[in-house]
Design a protein around this motif. Structure first.
Motif: not given
Length: 399
Positions: A201-217
């Motif tokens: 996921i890119n930084p904009a995904f994290t900024q919009a939904l709050g999820w970090r790569e460690t949460d969702i990958v």
């Protein structure tokens, strides 16, 4: 046939070898050459490959027509020492020649040699094979050098290497540009594997939904969708690889627990899925005057009239709350529309009743915000479920 007769029967270099004063060298006249030397010379002159023969302690040299083509002044090189002919390259060739004189064949591949052609120096490449030549007693008396011109192959490989390096540099540049766009894009971007699990996921995904790569990958993207979106994961993978991108709307859960309406463009590849998305706000269409001028937002006219007369109709905070309520009702309408696409026939009745009620609520909220009467507004149709039936209808929707 004598040695002189055989030499006379050969063209070009054979004639020059016959005419040369070999008595002035350590080799002596051809009539006194030992039979291994005569045999080596016969084979050399008959060969179509460039060959030269260095004989004796002074390494006196003779060569065939193909080898003569490599020399600037071939007639002047006959009888010269092998080290004098290769003077400019002796530091590389000398050790190999001495090893051959000690009975060991040697190979020097793709050796670069500057040659003058048509008044200009050219860089040529050769592979040299040095083989010992023995006399009738088995002693090494000379070396036979076979030369293969590898210039075309070497230059072709060099060009190919340059092309590969240039393509790699362009690939690296494009990869760096893609990474820059990935980091800086205001749109959400994500990559899924062929099973629909999140790879990146890119930084904009994290900024919009709050999820970090460690949460969702490693998790299926469908885990962020509400239970009602039962087909969301399948929709992400519904097209074959290489098909045209398609658009998809979905509710996705943020890290804080709320659901946001998102819109995605999805493109599938053989082993991955790329998606670009945005958080969208579902607003009611804004009415317009016949000449294209937008109407005032509901309630703005009354509010502005109150300001002009000195008696504002409502406080600004109340106005903001009404606007927020109106937006939430529109989100509800949009989500019901999403449910309608995947609902079974028994579920459609309840969903459509809810849609009517939601649209009526939008009209009521809009009218209340504008201070207009509510007579004649759309009313939700269908009987209100009894308290005991609410559990049944909820179970039907969840089924």
């Amino acid at each position: 046939m004598t040695q002189q007769e055989r030499l006379a029967a050969e063209p070009a270099m054979a004639e020059k070898i016959q005419a040369f004063d070999w008595g002035s060298t350590s080799m002596g006249p051809p009539s006194r050459w030992p039979w291994p030397l005569r045999s080596a010379v016969d084979a050399l002159l008959a060969s179509s490959m460039a060959q030269c023969l260095a004989w004796g302690p002074q390494m006196s040299t003779l060569y065939n027509d193909a080898f003569a083509d490599l020399l600037r002044d071939p007639a002047l090189r006959l009888g010269m020492g092998f080290n004098d002919i290769w003077q400019d390259a002796w530091s590389a060739i000398g050790p190999l020649a001495h090893r051959a004189y000690h009975g060991r064949s040697t190979l020097l591949e793709d050796f670069q040699v500057p040659l003058e052609r048509d008044g200009a120096m050219q860089q040529r490449y050769f592979t040299l094979c040095n083989s010992p030549v023995r006399d009738e007693h088995g002693m090494v008396r000379g070396i036979l050098v076979t030369v293969v011109d590898t210039t075309r192959r070497v230059l072709r490989e060099q060009q190919l290497s340059q092309d590969v390096a240039r393509l790699q540099a362009e690939r690296d540049r494009q990869a760096a540009e893609a990474q820059r766009l990935w980091r800086l894009s205001p749109d959400m971007m994500l990559v899924l594997d062929d099973s629909g699990r999140v790879s990146a996921i890119n930084p904009a995904f994290t900024q919009a939904l709050g999820w970090r790569e460690t949460d969702i990958v490693g998790q299926p993207l469908g885990c962020l969708a509400p239970p009602e979106q039962t087909r969301f994961q399948a929709q992400l993978l519904r097209l074959a690889p290489g098909a045209a991108p398609w658009e998809l709307d979905a509710l996705l859960r943020t890290r804080s627990g709320e659901f946001l309406h998102t819109r995605w463009k999805v493109e599938r590849h053989p082993q991955k899925v790329h998606a670009w998305g945005q958080v969208v706000t579902v607003d009611a269409p804004q009415p317009r005057l016949p000449d294209g001028e937008p109407l005032a937002r509901p309630g703005e006219a009354a509010h502005e009239q109150g300001v002009r007369t000195g008696s504002p109709t409502r406080h600004a905070a109340a106005d903001d709350r009404m606007h927020a309520l109106n937006n939430q009702l529109h989100v509800l309408v949009a989500n019901l529309s999403l449910l309608e696409r995947t609902a079974t026939e028994p579920q459609l009745r309840y969903i459509r009743n809810a849609q009517q009620a939601a649209r009526a609520s939008v009209e009521l909220a809009t009218a209340a915000w504008a201070g207009e009467p509510v007579q004649g507004l759309t009313q939700a149709q269908g009987p209100a479920p009894a308290r005991g039936s609410q559990r049944d209808s909820r179970a039907l929707i969840d089924s």
